[in-house]
Design a protein around this motif. Structure first.
Motif, PDB file in Angstrom:
ATOM      1  N   PHE A   1      19.662  47.545  72.136  1.00 17.85           N
ATOM      2  CA  PHE A   1      20.660  46.933  71.261  1.00 17.85           C
ATOM      3  C   PHE A   1      20.069  46.187  70.075  1.00 17.85           C
ATOM      4  O   PHE A   1      20.745  45.394  69.437  1.00 17.85           O
ATOM      5  CB  PHE A   1      21.557  45.980  72.072  1.00 17.85           C
ATOM      6  CG  PHE A   1      22.219  46.649  73.245  1.00 17.85           C
ATOM      7  CD1 PHE A   1      23.149  47.657  73.055  1.00 17.85           C
ATOM      8  CD2 PHE A   1      21.893  46.290  74.539  1.00 17.85           C
ATOM      9  CE1 PHE A   1      23.749  48.290  74.129  1.00 17.85           C
ATOM     10  CE2 PHE A   1      22.487  46.903  75.632  1.00 17.85           C
ATOM     11  CZ  PHE A   1      23.413  47.907  75.425  1.00 17.85           C
ATOM     12  N   GLY A   2      18.809  46.396  69.775  1.00 19.36           N
ATOM     13  CA  GLY A   2      18.203  45.749  68.620  1.00 19.36           C
ATOM     14  C   GLY A   2      17.574  44.414  68.976  1.00 19.36           C
ATOM     15  O   GLY A   2      17.809  43.855  70.047  1.00 19.36           O
ATOM     16  N   GLN A   3      16.795  43.902  68.038  1.00 22.13           N
ATOM     17  CA  GLN A   3      16.034  42.675  68.283  1.00 22.13           C
ATOM     18  C   GLN A   3      16.550  41.483  67.485  1.00 22.13           C
ATOM     19  O   GLN A   3      16.103  40.351  67.726  1.00 22.13           O
ATOM     20  CB  GLN A   3      14.564  42.916  67.928  1.00 22.13           C
ATOM     21  CG  GLN A   3      13.936  44.090  68.650  1.00 22.13           C
ATOM     22  CD  GLN A   3      13.913  43.915  70.158  1.00 22.13           C
ATOM     23  OE1 GLN A   3      13.609  42.853  70.677  1.00 22.13           O
ATOM     24  NE2 GLN A   3      14.271  44.984  70.887  1.00 22.13           N
ATOM     25  N   ASN A   4      17.467  41.689  66.571  1.00 26.36           N
ATOM     26  CA  ASN A   4      17.944  40.612  65.718  1.00 26.36           C
ATOM     27  C   ASN A   4      19.293  40.091  66.194  1.00 26.36           C
ATOM     28  O   ASN A   4      19.966  40.711  67.024  1.00 26.36           O
ATOM     29  CB  ASN A   4      18.061  41.099  64.268  1.00 26.36           C
ATOM     30  CG  ASN A   4      16.717  41.544  63.713  1.00 26.36           C
ATOM     31  OD1 ASN A   4      15.688  40.946  64.000  1.00 26.36           O
ATOM     32  ND2 ASN A   4      16.726  42.601  62.914  1.00 26.36           N
ATOM     33  N   LEU A   5      19.680  38.941  65.649  1.00 27.22           N
ATOM     34  CA  LEU A   5      20.979  38.351  65.933  1.00 27.22           C
ATOM     35  C   LEU A   5      21.695  38.088  64.615  1.00 27.22           C
ATOM     36  O   LEU A   5      21.059  37.713  63.621  1.00 27.22           O
ATOM     37  CB  LEU A   5      20.816  37.028  66.695  1.00 27.22           C
ATOM     38  CG  LEU A   5      20.500  37.114  68.189  1.00 27.22           C
ATOM     39  CD1 LEU A   5      20.208  35.731  68.742  1.00 27.22           C
ATOM     40  CD2 LEU A   5      21.667  37.746  68.942  1.00 27.22           C
ATOM     41  N   PRO A   6      23.021  38.259  64.576  1.00 26.24           N
ATOM     42  CA  PRO A   6      23.760  37.957  63.347  1.00 26.24           C
ATOM     43  C   PRO A   6      23.581  36.495  62.945  1.00 26.24           C
ATOM     44  O   PRO A   6      23.547  35.602  63.802  1.00 26.24           O
ATOM     45  CB  PRO A   6      25.227  38.253  63.732  1.00 26.24           C
ATOM     46  CG  PRO A   6      25.149  39.122  64.944  1.00 26.24           C
ATOM     47  CD  PRO A   6      23.893  38.734  65.664  1.00 26.24           C
ATOM     48  N   PHE A   7      23.441  36.275  61.653  1.00 29.32           N
ATOM     49  CA  PHE A   7      23.366  34.934  61.069  1.00 29.32           C
ATOM     50  C   PHE A   7      22.079  34.184  61.434  1.00 29.32           C
ATOM     51  O   PHE A   7      21.977  32.981  61.193  1.00 29.32           O
ATOM     52  CB  PHE A   7      24.579  34.077  61.474  1.00 29.32           C
ATOM     53  CG  PHE A   7      25.893  34.777  61.312  1.00 29.32           C
ATOM     54  CD1 PHE A   7      26.356  35.127  60.044  1.00 29.32           C
ATOM     55  CD2 PHE A   7      26.667  35.100  62.409  1.00 29.32           C
ATOM     56  CE1 PHE A   7      27.567  35.779  59.876  1.00 29.32           C
ATOM     57  CE2 PHE A   7      27.874  35.758  62.264  1.00 29.32           C
ATOM     58  CZ  PHE A   7      28.323  36.101  60.989  1.00 29.32           C
ATOM     59  N   VAL A   8      21.107  34.863  62.032  1.00 29.79           N
ATOM     60  CA  VAL A   8      19.826  34.227  62.358  1.00 29.79           C
ATOM     61  C   VAL A   8      18.766  34.836  61.444  1.00 29.79           C
ATOM     62  O   VAL A   8      18.357  35.987  61.645  1.00 29.79           O
ATOM     63  CB  VAL A   8      19.437  34.422  63.835  1.00 29.79           C
ATOM     64  CG1 VAL A   8      18.090  33.753  64.114  1.00 29.79           C
ATOM     65  CG2 VAL A   8      20.512  33.860  64.748  1.00 29.79           C
ATOM     66  N   PRO A   9      18.301  34.099  60.442  1.00 22.87           N
ATOM     67  CA  PRO A   9      17.329  34.668  59.504  1.00 22.87           C
ATOM     68  C   PRO A   9      15.928  34.708  60.095  1.00 22.87           C
ATOM     69  O   PRO A   9      15.598  33.977  61.035  1.00 22.87           O
ATOM     70  CB  PRO A   9      17.386  33.679  58.324  1.00 22.87           C
ATOM     71  CG  PRO A   9      17.704  32.369  58.979  1.00 22.87           C
ATOM     72  CD  PRO A   9      18.648  32.707  60.118  1.00 22.87           C
ATOM     73  N   LYS A  10      15.093  35.574  59.554  1.00 28.51           N
ATOM     74  CA  LYS A  10      13.677  35.549  59.878  1.00 28.51           C
ATOM     75  C   LYS A  10      13.089  34.334  59.159  1.00 28.51           C
ATOM     76  O   LYS A  10      12.916  34.336  57.938  1.00 28.51           O
ATOM     77  CB  LYS A  10      12.985  36.831  59.425  1.00 28.51           C
ATOM     78  CG  LYS A  10      13.396  38.066  60.191  1.00 28.51           C
ATOM     79  CD  LYS A  10      12.915  38.020  61.628  1.00 28.51           C
ATOM     80  CE  LYS A  10      13.251  39.289  62.382  1.00 28.51           C
ATOM     81  NZ  LYS A  10      12.881  39.216  63.811  1.00 28.51           N
ATOM     82  N   SER A  11      12.797  33.294  59.910  1.00 33.51           N
ATOM     83  CA  SER A  11      12.387  32.030  59.305  1.00 33.51           C
ATOM     84  C   SER A  11      11.378  31.336  60.209  1.00 33.51           C
ATOM     85  O   SER A  11      11.691  31.042  61.375  1.00 33.51           O
ATOM     86  CB  SER A  11      13.605  31.125  59.097  1.00 33.51           C
ATOM     87  OG  SER A  11      13.226  29.780  58.882  1.00 33.51           O
TER      88      SER A  11
END
Length: 408
Positions: free
Chosen positions: A137-147
């Motif tokens: 299902f992917g590794q990112n989350l909505p509204f969570v920037p790479k920071s």
């Protein structure tokens, strides 16, 4: 055994959630502990490690993250189920201090079961890393920037909440054993599989005070974390070195990005250098030929490369302590198809002639430039302990974009 709760006992669904959660938690915690210890050994140049250690660390982190995300969803399902069920009464309700403490610990546990995996997931989504969650299902989350800052803060929260979870678990287990061994009542037996003969608890009223007390403890934990610097921007520590001095240049860089992308265990990890300078002399010729020069100096410790930043600074990689800067001194040429920067690139104590093709858009006294090239890390003795590509690919992609203004 009924599936639903009664005032005197837990149903089969609640028991299944309880023991499944326990199994997952006692799987995730040692996985995380072993992975962290192995990672610290990899990052510490005084401890000899191998490529196999890196692969093992990634595998452990991936399993830890996957089990953690599973805990999150199981905990949510468990809480939603509990909200629809009768809450079995306490068998020691007449012992007010003990009953109060038991309910506070239960509130702490429920919150921890959500907050620990959630903050770990947020950290994973915000960080540039290479240990994936093992799902499609992917590794990112909505509204969570790479920071780096968000990753640092969520990592701090994750650690604090793990401590709360561990403390709550110890108190919960100690309380259950006390009931079973000392009080010899049915508190533990009624959560075990199968049917148990449990006496009817006395009528009791559940107040909101334990929840308020648990909330106060959470506030104290966060305040303690803040006072000890857990939420400080440690991600900026690498850039808290002496900044590069400004350079004289015919073209002043107004804004720009210098980044590299490595491939670790098949996954790309991109990082940027926060501190670099460029002394540019350039006049666009009417015909292909020499157009100017550029002298670029890069502060290696200013690199932010996600979860592998510390490793990249180590002696086997950039060795930023001994070689704090890299340099590219090149002649600029106009070609039939665009532009090129040709010259020696020095990283560590190795120098190689390279060619950086780039595109240039000149508008009056403003120039927008973008270029990219690929390097072989072994040409610069970077990652010599990894002579193959199983863990770290040879190719490192370098890209640069900038906007420069002609100096007056």
């Amino acid at each position: 055994m009924p599936s639903t709760n009664t005032f005197s006992s837990y149903g089969s669904v609640a028991k299944t959630f309880h023991w499944l959660t326990a199994l997952l938690i006692f799987t995730a915690l040692p996985l995380g502990w072993f992975a962290n210890n192995l990672a610290h050994a990899i990052y510490d140049p005084s401890i000899p490690t191998t490529e196999e250690d890196l692969v093992r660390a990634v595998q452990l982190f991936s399993l830890h993250k996957t089990v953690g995300v599973t805990v999150f969803f199981v905990a949510l399902a468990r809480i939603l189920w509990a909200m629809t069920q009768t809450k079995p009464g306490l068998l020691n309700a007449d012992n007010k201090p003990e009953a109060f403490a038991a309910e506070v610990v239960h509130w702490m546990l429920y919150a921890s079961l959500v907050l620990v995996p959630l903050t770990g997931w947020l950290h994973h989504a915000a960080a540039e890393g290479f240990a994936p969650i093992l799902w499609p299902f992917g590794q990112n989350l909505p509204f969570v920037p790479k920071s780096p800052y968000v990753a640092e803060v969520t990592a701090g929260l994750h650690w604090l909440f793990i401590l709360v979870l561990a403390g709550s678990l110890i108190l919960h287990i100690a309380g259950a054993l006390k009931h079973h061994v000392v009080d010899k009542d049915s508190t533990l037996r009624r959560m075990l599989p199968g049917r148990s003969d449990v006496p009817q608890p006395p009528d009791q009223h559940h107040s909101a005070l334990p929840a308020v007390a648990a909330l106060a403890i959470w506030g104290a934990v966060l305040l303690g974390g803040w006072s000890t610097g857990v939420f400080s921007d440690h991600s900026a520590a690498a850039t808290d070195t002496a900044e590069l001095s400004e350079v004289q240049s015919d073209w002043q860089v107004q804004e720009g990005t210098l980044s590299i992308t490595i491939t670790q265990l098949g996954s790309p990890v991109t990082g940027t250098f926060a501190d670099w300078t460029a002394a540019i002399a350039f006049e666009d010729p009417s015909e292909p030929g020499l157009a100017g020069t550029v002298d670029v100096t890069i502060a290696i410790p200013s690199l932010s490369l996600g979860t592998v930043t510390d490793q990249a600074m180590g002696a086997d990689f950039f060795d930023s302590t001994q070689f704090p800067t890299a340099q590219f001194k090149a002649d600029l040429y106009k070609t039939d198809t665009g532009y090129e920067a040709r010259g020696p690139l020095t990283i560590r104590d190795k120098t190689m002639d390279v060619v950086l093709p780039f595109m240039l858009d000149l508008q009056d006294n403003t120039a927008a430039m973008s270029g990219a090239l690929e390097l072989n890390r072994l040409d610069f003795d970077v990652g010599k302990s990894m002579p193959g590509e199983d863990s770290l690919a040879f190719v490192v992609a370098v890209s640069v974009e900038l906007i420069a203004q002609r100096a007056e």
